[in-house]
Design a protein around this motif. Structure first.
Motif, PDB file in Angstrom:
ATOM      1  N   ASN A  15       0.807  -1.222   0.000  1.00 58.07           N
ATOM      2  CA  ASN A  15       0.000   0.000   0.000  1.00 58.07           C
ATOM      3  C   ASN A  15       0.840   1.272   0.000  1.00 58.07           C
ATOM      4  OD1 ASN A  15      -2.497  -1.225  -0.186  1.00 58.07           O
ATOM      5  ND2 ASN A  15      -2.695  -1.456   2.030  1.00 58.07           N
ATOM      6  N   LEU A  16       2.110   1.176   0.305  1.00 61.79           N
ATOM      7  CA  LEU A  16       2.976   2.356   0.228  1.00 61.79           C
ATOM      8  C   LEU A  16       3.087   2.884  -1.199  1.00 61.79           C
ATOM      9  CD1 LEU A  16       5.926   1.554   2.628  1.00 61.79           C
ATOM     10  CD2 LEU A  16       4.265   3.404   2.846  1.00 61.79           C
ATOM     11  N   ALA A  17       2.847   2.014  -2.169  1.00 59.54           N
ATOM     12  CA  ALA A  17       2.952   2.414  -3.570  1.00 59.54           C
ATOM     13  C   ALA A  17       1.584   2.701  -4.193  1.00 59.54           C
ATOM     14  CB  ALA A  17       3.653   1.325  -4.368  1.00 59.54           C
ATOM     15  N   ASP A  18       0.540   2.776  -3.379  1.00 56.63           N
ATOM     16  CA  ASP A  18      -0.800   3.033  -3.901  1.00 56.63           C
ATOM     17  C   ASP A  18      -0.866   4.412  -4.544  1.00 56.63           C
ATOM     18  OD1 ASP A  18      -3.773   3.785  -3.795  1.00 56.63           O
ATOM     19  OD2 ASP A  18      -3.773   1.680  -3.203  1.00 56.63           O
ATOM     20  N   TYR A  21      -3.314   9.264  -2.489  1.00 55.43           N
ATOM     21  CA  TYR A  21      -2.550   9.910  -1.421  1.00 55.43           C
ATOM     22  C   TYR A  21      -3.054   9.492  -0.049  1.00 55.43           C
ATOM     23  CZ  TYR A  21      -1.060  13.480   1.851  1.00 55.43           C
ATOM     24  OH  TYR A  21      -0.548  14.114   2.934  1.00 55.43           O
ATOM     25  N   GLU A  22      -4.364   9.452   0.142  1.00 51.72           N
ATOM     26  CA  GLU A  22      -4.930   9.130   1.456  1.00 51.72           C
ATOM     27  C   GLU A  22      -4.510   7.740   1.924  1.00 51.72           C
ATOM     28  OE1 GLU A  22      -6.453  11.050   3.702  1.00 51.72           O
ATOM     29  OE2 GLU A  22      -6.099  12.709   2.320  1.00 51.72           O
ATOM     30  N   LYS A  23      -4.488   6.768   1.019  1.00 47.06           N
ATOM     31  CA  LYS A  23      -4.062   5.419   1.393  1.00 47.06           C
ATOM     32  C   LYS A  23      -2.588   5.408   1.788  1.00 47.06           C
ATOM     33  CE  LYS A  23      -7.330   2.572  -1.143  1.00 47.06           C
ATOM     34  NZ  LYS A  23      -7.467   1.490  -2.141  1.00 47.06           N
ATOM     35  N   ARG A  24      -1.755   6.111   1.009  1.00 49.00           N
ATOM     36  CA  ARG A  24      -0.326   6.175   1.331  1.00 49.00           C
ATOM     37  C   ARG A  24      -0.108   6.855   2.680  1.00 49.00           C
ATOM     38  NH1 ARG A  24       0.088   8.296  -3.867  1.00 49.00           N
ATOM     39  NH2 ARG A  24       0.869  10.235  -2.974  1.00 49.00           N
ATOM     40  N   LYS A  25      -0.889   7.873   2.953  1.00 50.44           N
ATOM     41  CA  LYS A  25      -0.772   8.602   4.210  1.00 50.44           C
ATOM     42  C   LYS A  25      -1.102   7.698   5.402  1.00 50.44           C
ATOM     43  CE  LYS A  25      -2.742  12.583   6.583  1.00 50.44           C
ATOM     44  NZ  LYS A  25      -3.710  13.673   6.475  1.00 50.44           N
ATOM     45  N   ILE A  26      -2.178   6.929   5.286  1.00 44.28           N
ATOM     46  CA  ILE A  26      -2.584   6.020   6.354  1.00 44.28           C
ATOM     47  C   ILE A  26      -1.510   4.959   6.590  1.00 44.28           C
ATOM     48  CG2 ILE A  26      -4.249   4.208   6.961  1.00 44.28           C
ATOM     49  CD1 ILE A  26      -6.376   5.977   5.507  1.00 44.28           C
ATOM     50  N   VAL A  27      -0.979   4.415   5.498  1.00 42.56           N
ATOM     51  CA  VAL A  27       0.052   3.384   5.614  1.00 42.56           C
ATOM     52  C   VAL A  27       1.328   3.973   6.207  1.00 42.56           C
ATOM     53  CG1 VAL A  27       1.508   1.813   4.283  1.00 42.56           C
ATOM     54  CG2 VAL A  27      -0.920   1.975   3.789  1.00 42.56           C
ATOM     55  N   ALA A  28       1.663   5.187   5.833  1.00 46.39           N
ATOM     56  CA  ALA A  28       2.856   5.829   6.390  1.00 46.39           C
ATOM     57  C   ALA A  28       2.723   5.982   7.900  1.00 46.39           C
ATOM     58  CB  ALA A  28       3.083   7.183   5.733  1.00 46.39           C
TER      59      ALA A  28
END
Length: 47
Positions: A15-18, A21-28
Motif C-alpha cells: 500500500n505504500l505504492a498506492d 494519497y490518502e491510502k499512502r498517508k494512512i500506511v505511512a
C-alpha cells in the motif's frame, strides 16, 4: 532482531505504492507506529 520484511506486513508495504494519497498517508502512519514500537522495544537495528 527483525528484518524489514518481518517487521512490516506485506500488505502495508504494497500500500505504500498506492496511487491514492490518502491510502499512502494512512500506511505511512502505520509504518511510523511500527518503527516507534521497535524503537521502544530496543529492536531498532533493522537489517
Amino acid at each position: 532482531m527483525l528484518d524489514a520484511f518481518t517487521a512490516i506486513p506485506a500488505a502495508v508495504l504494497r500500500n505504500l505504492a498506492d496511487m491514492l494519497y490518502e491510502k499512502r498517508k494512512i500506511v505511512a502512519l502505520e509504518v511510523e507506529g511500527i518503527v516507534k514500537q521497535l524503537t521502544v522495544a530496543g529492536d531498532h537495528m533493522i537489517k
